[in-house]
Structures are given as C-alpha cells and as structure tokens.
Scaffold this motif. Structure first.
Motif, PDB file in Angstrom:
ATOM      1  N   LEU A 277      22.225  57.665  -1.743  1.00 38.27           N
ATOM      2  CA  LEU A 277      22.628  57.059  -0.473  1.00 38.27           C
ATOM      3  C   LEU A 277      24.140  56.892  -0.403  1.00 38.27           C
ATOM      4  N   VAL A 278      24.772  56.595  -1.543  1.00 35.21           N
ATOM      5  CA  VAL A 278      26.235  56.511  -1.603  1.00 35.21           C
ATOM      6  C   VAL A 278      26.845  57.882  -1.339  1.00 35.21           C
ATOM      7  N   ALA A 279      26.216  58.915  -1.867  1.00 39.23           N
ATOM      8  CA  ALA A 279      26.712  60.275  -1.661  1.00 39.23           C
ATOM      9  C   ALA A 279      26.617  60.675  -0.193  1.00 39.23           C
ATOM     10  N   VAL A 280      25.526  60.310   0.458  1.00 40.03           N
ATOM     11  CA  VAL A 280      25.375  60.614   1.885  1.00 40.03           C
ATOM     12  C   VAL A 280      26.482  59.951   2.696  1.00 40.03           C
ATOM     13  N   ASP A 281      26.760  58.689   2.411  1.00 46.97           N
ATOM     14  CA  ASP A 281      27.836  57.982   3.112  1.00 46.97           C
ATOM     15  C   ASP A 281      29.196  58.600   2.810  1.00 46.97           C
ATOM     16  N   THR A 282      29.375  59.112   1.588  1.00 47.96           N
ATOM     17  CA  THR A 282      30.633  59.756   1.223  1.00 47.96           C
ATOM     18  C   THR A 282      30.882  60.996   2.076  1.00 47.96           C
ATOM     19  N   VAL A 283      29.852  61.805   2.269  1.00 49.46           N
ATOM     20  CA  VAL A 283      29.991  63.001   3.099  1.00 49.46           C
ATOM     21  C   VAL A 283      30.275  62.625   4.547  1.00 49.46           C
ATOM     22  N   LEU A 284      29.505  61.684   5.074  1.00 49.24           N
ATOM     23  CA  LEU A 284      29.625  61.331   6.490  1.00 49.24           C
ATOM     24  C   LEU A 284      30.964  60.676   6.808  1.00 49.24           C
ATOM     25  N   SER A 285      31.469  59.853   5.914  1.00 42.92           N
ATOM     26  CA  SER A 285      32.726  59.152   6.175  1.00 42.92           C
ATOM     27  C   SER A 285      33.950  60.026   5.946  1.00 42.92           C
ATOM     28  N   ASN A 286      33.765  61.167   5.277  1.00 36.88           N
ATOM     29  CA  ASN A 286      34.890  62.067   5.001  1.00 36.88           C
ATOM     30  C   ASN A 286      34.678  63.450   5.620  1.00 36.88           C
ATOM     31  N   ARG A 287      33.862  63.504   6.647  1.00 35.76           N
ATOM     32  CA  ARG A 287      33.495  64.791   7.229  1.00 35.76           C
ATOM     33  C   ARG A 287      34.664  65.477   7.913  1.00 35.76           C
ATOM     34  N   TRP A 288      35.518  64.711   8.598  1.00 31.56           N
ATOM     35  CA  TRP A 288      36.591  65.308   9.401  1.00 31.56           C
ATOM     36  C   TRP A 288      37.921  65.228   8.662  1.00 31.56           C
ATOM     37  N   SER A 289      38.698  66.285   8.752  1.00 29.97           N
ATOM     38  CA  SER A 289      39.952  66.389   8.007  1.00 29.97           C
ATOM     39  C   SER A 289      40.986  65.351   8.421  1.00 29.97           C
ATOM     40  N   ASP A 290      40.933  64.901   9.671  1.00 31.37           N
ATOM     41  CA  ASP A 290      41.943  63.969  10.163  1.00 31.37           C
ATOM     42  C   ASP A 290      41.683  62.530   9.760  1.00 31.37           C
ATOM     43  N   CYS A 291      40.523  62.243   9.150  1.00 28.49           N
ATOM     44  CA  CYS A 291      40.241  60.863   8.745  1.00 28.49           C
ATOM     45  C   CYS A 291      39.671  60.759   7.340  1.00 28.49           C
ATOM     46  N   THR A 292      39.633  61.863   6.596  1.00 29.85           N
ATOM     47  CA  THR A 292      39.080  61.817   5.246  1.00 29.85           C
ATOM     48  C   THR A 292      39.988  61.042   4.303  1.00 29.85           C
ATOM     49  N   GLU A 293      39.378  60.421   3.301  1.00 28.75           N
ATOM     50  CA  GLU A 293      40.120  59.717   2.259  1.00 28.75           C
ATOM     51  C   GLU A 293      40.331  60.591   1.025  1.00 28.75           C
ATOM     52  N   LEU A 294      39.835  61.828   1.068  1.00 29.14           N
ATOM     53  CA  LEU A 294      39.932  62.714  -0.085  1.00 29.14           C
ATOM     54  C   LEU A 294      41.291  63.394  -0.191  1.00 29.14           C
ATOM     55  N   HIS A 295      42.006  63.509   0.916  1.00 32.18           N
ATOM     56  CA  HIS A 295      43.349  64.084   0.927  1.00 32.18           C
ATOM     57  C   HIS A 295      44.049  63.654   2.209  1.00 32.18           C
ATOM     58  N   ASN A 296      45.343  63.946   2.299  1.00 33.08           N
ATOM     59  CA  ASN A 296      46.121  63.563   3.478  1.00 33.08           C
ATOM     60  C   ASN A 296      46.837  64.754   4.090  1.00 33.08           C
TER      61      ASN A 296
END
Length: 380
Positions: free
Chosen positions: A85-104
């Motif tokens: 469930l944490v993984a699902v939220d990780t994908v959904l919250s970082n889906r778009w490049s303009d708001c992801t927390e994985l890179h800037n």
C-alpha cells in the motif's frame, strides 16, 4: 668571333619576375590575409565548446557501458519492511514530473496550492498546452497503477513478495486487482535493419491495481447522477454491493447478473467481455475500471518509447541520465524542450516507464562508474 656560354642564373631570374597579374591569385592572397589561421580557428572553437552546458558523462553510443554490478538501488525502491500500500501511494504521489519528490528536473519552484496552478506556472509551455494538460489529468482514472511497477519498487524482494502482500491487501479490502484483456503490447524487434520496429497490440493481458476507496468513490459519485429507478442505476447499485461483498472477485457471470444488467454495466465501463476457457455456455465478464483504457494507453506509449529509444543504440543500452535527456529533449541553447509534457505523455514521469519495463522484464538495470544503466533484454 666564337660564341661564349655561361651558366644559367635561374634563381636570379625567378626573383626578378614581376608579380602575377591573375585576379584569382590576387583574391586568394587577399583572402588568406583576411581569414584566421587554423590555430586561431581551433582556439575559437574550443572556447565556444567550453561555454556550452556540460554534456552527459556517458560514453558514445558505439562503446559498451561498463557494468560494475546488478545490485542497484533505485530512487523509488522500498524495503521488505514497507507494505505494498505504501508502494501504491509512492507511485501515485510521484506520477507527474512537475510534482515528483524523486527528482527536481522539471520542478516549477512555485509555491502553489492546486495542481492547476502548478501546471500553469511551468515555463516553456503555451497556455493552450497547459489547459490540455489540466484536462487530461483530470479525466485520467485516479488510483491506478500497474503490477509491474510494484515489482520494480520491490526489485530486491522479488515478485513473490509483491504477490503475497497484494493478496493480503486485496482480502482486507484496501486494494483491488483488475485483469484487462488484450491490453499489453507485444513489441517485436525485427532482425532486418531496413525494417522499422513493429508494435502489435492484443496478445497479453494487463494486471492493474487500484485503491478500493477511489473505486468506491467513483461509483458513489455516479449513482446519484443517474435517473431514479432507471435500469442503469439499479444495475450499478447492485454491482456496488457485489463489489463490497466480493473483494477478491475479478469476474462476474450471467448467473450473478441478468443480461440487461450486464449490458448496462458494460455501457458504464465497469465490466468488459472476456473469453471463458472453463465454461463455454456461461459467459464471463471482467470487472473493469471506467476509463482505464486511457491509463493503459499512457503506460503502453511509455513502454513503446523506451524500447524504440534503446533499440536505436548499438548495444541497446543507455545511462539513466541520457534517457531523461532524450525523454524531454534539448533545445539549441541547452535547455529542456519539455517534449514529455506534450501528447501522449502529458508530464508522466520517466521513472514509472522504467519501472513498468523493469517489472515486465523488458529491460534490466545495472550500475556503471557514471550512473545507472538500462539495457534491453531478450523479451522484446
């Protein structure tokens, strides 16, 4: 009087010759005085190159990447202590490049409250394109991811770990699995270099995961808008109760619903016809998520782009940074062209294209001295 012979003085004669009157030679002589020498030209060229933005540290396409090991730590990778469930939220919250927390790479830097405000603060896109972005993302089904993306997030744990954790969350009513028939593309790579890549759709089923809350909210928002006591409203209300009492069910049959009810559910997009290999008399229908075709098209377009991009390189491999550069494109000034914010990707983040392909076994990832590398496998 006898003749006298003397040695020819050719050197002195050549020196005393008058300069050539040829206009062509005169122009060449003047041009040499105007044009810079080769040394000056090379110095100017090196100065221009030094002023350009630094290029990627990758090797040329003709050289094979040095694979140090395959024990790769991905930016979105989770441990066995984390739940699916944490993984699902990780994908959904970082889906778009303009708001992801994985890179800037594409962050706007603006402090905005809504997604629409964030999209309109992106520089380099026209107002019409920004409006198209907002419309597309609002119409895209919420809470959907592919099971192959989960396999990538738990890359070190393996598919069995994901399947067990998924089953527990499905039985507890937190997640629901859907099997969409003929939705995953088969990408066949031709051995003939003169033929273009052929992409054929309709040979594999796609497994997608959705958060149950999002699925129920969709139905609960549609039911009040249907005409009172209409066949569609009655069918959807009955289907809603069926879903809540059967959290693991992925199919319905004509023994559970009448033909009229099934027809109305098909029109609403909650079920699709599927082949039945167990009972030729009774027809089975897959439980579906309305509008999931748009999401699957997005996933398939990303997978297709990745395979075609790696297939253009000699060894079918590239550094992750190079893939991000190709994903967005670079203009003449060295800035991002933001091609990934246009149709068909609308700002979809490359991390999830890579995750889907990695989980599906289409690519493999490895460490190199200059970053992560991605290589096509034999499954294409």
């Amino acid at each position: 009087m006898p003749l006298r012979y003397s040695a020819a003085r050719t050197s002195s004669v050549s020196k005393s010759r008058s300069p050539s009157k040829s206009p062509i030679k005169k122009f060449q002589k003047e041009a040499k005085m105007l044009l810079p020498s080769q040394r000056v030209y090379k110095n100017n060229l090196s100065n221009q190159n030094s002023s350009l933005p630094p290029s990627s540290p990758s090797k040329p396409d003709t050289e094979k990447l040095l694979a140090l090991d395959y024990n790769v730590q991905l930016d979105y990778q989770l441990s066995s202590q984390d739940d699916v469930l944490v993984a699902v939220d990780t994908v959904l919250s970082n889906r778009w490049s303009d708001c992801t927390e994985l890179h800037n790479r594409y962050r706007t830097g603006a402090d905005v409250a809504t997604e629409e405000e964030r999209i309109f603060s992106i520089k380099g896109l026209s107002s019409a394109l920004k409006a198209e972005l907002v419309q597309y993302r609002q119409a895209l089904p919420q809470g959907l991811i592919t099971i192959t993306q989960l396999y990538a997030i738990f890359h070190n744990q393996g598919p069995t770990f994901v399947d067990k954790s998924l089953e527990l969350n499905i039985r507890s009513g937190k997640l629901r699995k859907f099997v969409i028939s003929n939705a995953s593309p088969i990408i066949s790579r031709s051995l003939n270099k003169f033929q273009s890549k052929r992409v054929t759709y309709g040979f594999e089923d796609m497994e997608i995961i959705a958060k149950v809350d999002c699925y129920h909210e969709l139905m609960e928002s549609l039911i009040p808008g249907l005409e009172e006591k209409s066949p569609q409203k009655q069918a959807l209300s009955k289907f809603h109760e069926f879903i809540k009492s059967h959290p693991t069910e992925m199919f319905i049959s004509t023994s559970d619903f009448t033909n009229e009810e099934v027809t109305n559910l098909v029109r609403l997009g909650f079920v699709t016809l599927t082949s039945n290999h167990f009972n030729e008399i009774e027809q089975n229908y897959s439980i579906s998520y309305p509008g999931c075709g748009s999401y699957l098209k997005l996933v398939n377009e990303g997978r297709n782009w990745l395979v075609k991009t790696l297939n253009k390189v000699k060894y079918k491999e590239a550094l992750e940074e190079d893939l991000f550069t190709r994903w967005s494109g670079i203009n003449m000034e060295g800035g991002l062209k933001l091609n990934n914010f246009r149709n068909p990707f609308y700002g979809y983040d490359l991390h999830w294209v890579l995750a889907d392909a990695l989980g599906a076994g289409i690519v493999e990832v490895f460490n190199t001295p200059v970053g992560r590398g991605w290589r096509l496998t034999g499954k294409v």
